[in-house]
Enzyme design. Structure first.
Site, PDB file in Angstrom:
ATOM      1  N   HIS A   1       0.831  -1.222   0.000  1.00  0.00           N
ATOM      2  CA  HIS A   1       0.000   0.000   0.000  1.00  0.00           C
ATOM      3  C   HIS A   1       0.857   1.260   0.000  1.00  0.00           C
ATOM      4  CE1 HIS A   1      -3.328  -2.710   1.261  1.00  0.00           C
ATOM      5  NE2 HIS A   1      -2.346  -3.278   1.944  1.00  0.00           N
TER       6      HIS A   1
ATOM      7  N   SER B   1      16.266  21.261 -16.327  1.00  0.00           N
ATOM      8  CA  SER B   1      15.121  22.105 -16.632  1.00  0.00           C
ATOM      9  C   SER B   1      15.636  23.390 -17.255  1.00  0.00           C
ATOM     10  CB  SER B   1      14.354  22.409 -15.342  1.00  0.00           C
ATOM     11  OG  SER B   1      13.591  23.593 -15.507  1.00  0.00           O
TER      12      SER B   1
ATOM     13  N   LYS C   1      17.141  21.368 -11.054  1.00  0.00           N
ATOM     14  CA  LYS C   1      16.410  20.137 -11.355  1.00  0.00           C
ATOM     15  C   LYS C   1      17.218  19.073 -12.068  1.00  0.00           C
ATOM     16  CE  LYS C   1      12.438  19.423 -11.456  1.00  0.00           C
ATOM     17  NZ  LYS C   1      11.080  19.626 -11.921  1.00  0.00           N
TER      18      LYS C   1
ATOM     19  N   GLU D   1      10.297   8.212 -16.975  1.00  0.00           N
ATOM     20  CA  GLU D   1       8.915   8.649 -17.212  1.00  0.00           C
ATOM     21  C   GLU D   1       8.436   8.194 -18.595  1.00  0.00           C
ATOM     22  OE1 GLU D   1      10.384  12.729 -15.858  1.00  0.00           O
ATOM     23  OE2 GLU D   1       8.227  12.925 -15.655  1.00  0.00           O
TER      24      GLU D   1
END
Ligand code: ARG
Length: 462
Positions: free
Chosen positions: A157, A278, A284, A291
């Site tokens: 979970h 970025s 970043k 992804e």
């Protein structure tokens, strides 16, 4: 003449829209190598059986070799008016060798030709994906061996559940990849029959040798039913299904990489090679490759669904609908190969933050099950009773704001007087993982043994 191949029957040229909807050359040009190999096998067989002369076959084979080098050198001009790879190649063959080119299509149709080409192409892609998956497994097993004893929290979970080792977690993906490879191998074995010689749909009256072309192309045998040979695409569905499952596995791992590399979690660092920056936020480091692997699974599953929808209710034998089999599978298997390679690179380069993982493993009372097990073993409490006692001890630790192994013995004794200081042996995360020695468990020595077993097996090429 309106069309080189069927101009005898036709007077007018096709409408430009007809040409656009009909053409598959923009994607089936990727089958050029398989198309040429199958045509060479067919020509050689036609000569061997005396259906065409050896001289014509020689010209044809030579011409096809020239076309292959033209395509590979980027010098071949693909024409949309010639619809597909088969007619583009045949038309160029005629330019190169003249009328003998017209004998190549004896005892053959584009229907068995395209089915043959696509089987060969899918087979090649399966071999490439299998090799990529083996490299991915090797990268995982190597990392797992290095981190057989690196403790991290295991989750259910997405709540801290029990400590596991990082190596154990990585080996879970090795197992998944092994089943993926098994599914691809099964699909490969079933698809490896030759449709060539089924011709348009009914077979041919020429005395061809289907076993010969099958053997030349590395097929196990010719397909037994000509209608099935030209109409069936279950080999594409099966390969896409194997691919979809593999892609889903990769997407789950990719999602974990995204999570682990977030500064909120900080379990792993990714390399410059598999991340991006970025354009506005200088601090970043984005896990774009992970992804995109996560996202590509959507396209791959989509290709499977799309082909199911194309095939459903399609009467025998060849229908032009079948041309819609190619774009999806070409895209999907390309995306899958790229995804596997990207994951392999990320796995090789990823650096776990061992201290942070270990600290996180101790949070959230991750060794509560170990305490309950100890109460069961040492005090002979029924497990359900041990669970209740442990729950009350966890509540005490939570109220005091300390970890389980930092709760004083007196506080535990207040809940269950028979608890002794020996209990502290099982409350540390390192002890917890060490005790999970059951087959398949997370004990570091199990994990190291499994990682070594995999590395040995992969070395043998399995
Ligand atoms: N481009 C076609 C395909 O991909 C080749 C087969 C065409 N056959 C036909 N009868 N029109 O399926």
């Amino acid at each position: 003449m309106s069309n080189k191949m069927w101009g005898g029957r036709f007077g007018a040229k096709p409408d430009p829209i007809m040409e656009e909807i009909n053409a598959s050359i923009d994607f089936d040009r990727q089958l050029y190598r398989q198309d040429i190999a199958a045509s060479k096998a067919h020509a050689a067989m036609l000569a061997k059986t005396g259906i065409i002369t050896a001289k014509d076959a020689k010209r044809i084979v030579h011409g096809l070799d020239t076309i292959l080098s033209e395509i590979e050198a980027g010098k071949f001009v693909f024409k949309r008016a010639l619809e597909d790879i088969h007619m583009n190649v045949e038309s160029r063959l005629e330019e190169l060798i003249g009328p003998a080119a017209g004998r190549l299509h004896t005892a053959r149709s584009r229907n068995d030709q395209v089915a043959t080409d696509l089987r060969l192409w899918v087979r090649d892609r399966i071999d490439g994906i299998d090799a990529a998956l083996a490299a991915y497994q090797r990268a995982l097993a190597e990392k797992a061996l290095a981190h057989a004893a690196t403790v991290m929290p295991g989750f259910t979970h997405l709540q801290t559940a029990q400590p596991v080792t990082f190596g154990h977690h990585l080996l879970a993906y090795v197992e998944m990849a092994a089943r993926d490879r098994g599914r691809f191998a099964d699909a490969r074995a079933r698809l490896n029959e030759s449709p060539l010689g089924a011709a348009a749909l009914a077979g041919t009256s020429f005395p061809i040798d289907r076993a010969l072309t099958a053997a030349t192309l590395g097929f196990a045998r010719p397909m037994a039913n000509s209608l099935d040979a030209v109409a069936d695409r279950d080999f594409v569905l099966e390969t896409l299904a194997a691919g979809a499952i593999a892609a889903v596995h990769l997407s789950r791992f990719a999602a974990e990489i995204v999570l682990w590399s977030s500064p909120l979690v900080g379990f792993i660092g990714l390399s410059d090679r598999f991340t991006t920056g970025s354009s506005i936020m200088p601090q970043k480091r984005n896990p774009d490759a992970a992804e995109l692997v996560r996202a590509k699974a959507g396209r791959i599953v989509g290709a499977l669904t799309a082909l199911f929808a194309v095939m459903k209710g399609l009467p025998l034998a060849y229908q032009k609908d079948l041309q819609e089999d190619k774009e999806g599978v070409i895209d999907a298997l390309g995306a899958l190969k790229l995804s596997v390679d990207a994951m392999t690179g990320m796995v090789r380069d990823m650096e776990p933050d061992v201290a942070r993982m270990r600290h996180a493993a101790g949070e959230g009372y991750a060794t509560a099950t170990d305490l309950a097990d100890w109460l069961t073993r040492a005090l002979d409490l029924p497990f359900r009773e041990a669970h209740r006692v442990t729950g009350r001890i966890v509540a005490k630790a939570a109220a005091a704001g300390v970890a389980l192994d930092k709760l004083p013995l007196a506080a535990m004794k207040a809940v269950e007087p028979r608890i002794t200081k020996a209990v502290f042996d099982v409350l540390a995360v390192g002890e917890s993982v060490k005790s999970r020695t059951v087959y398949g468990g997370t004990a570091p020595k199990n994990v190291a043994a499994q990682a070594k077993r995999w590395l040995k097996r992969l070395q043998k090429g399995a």
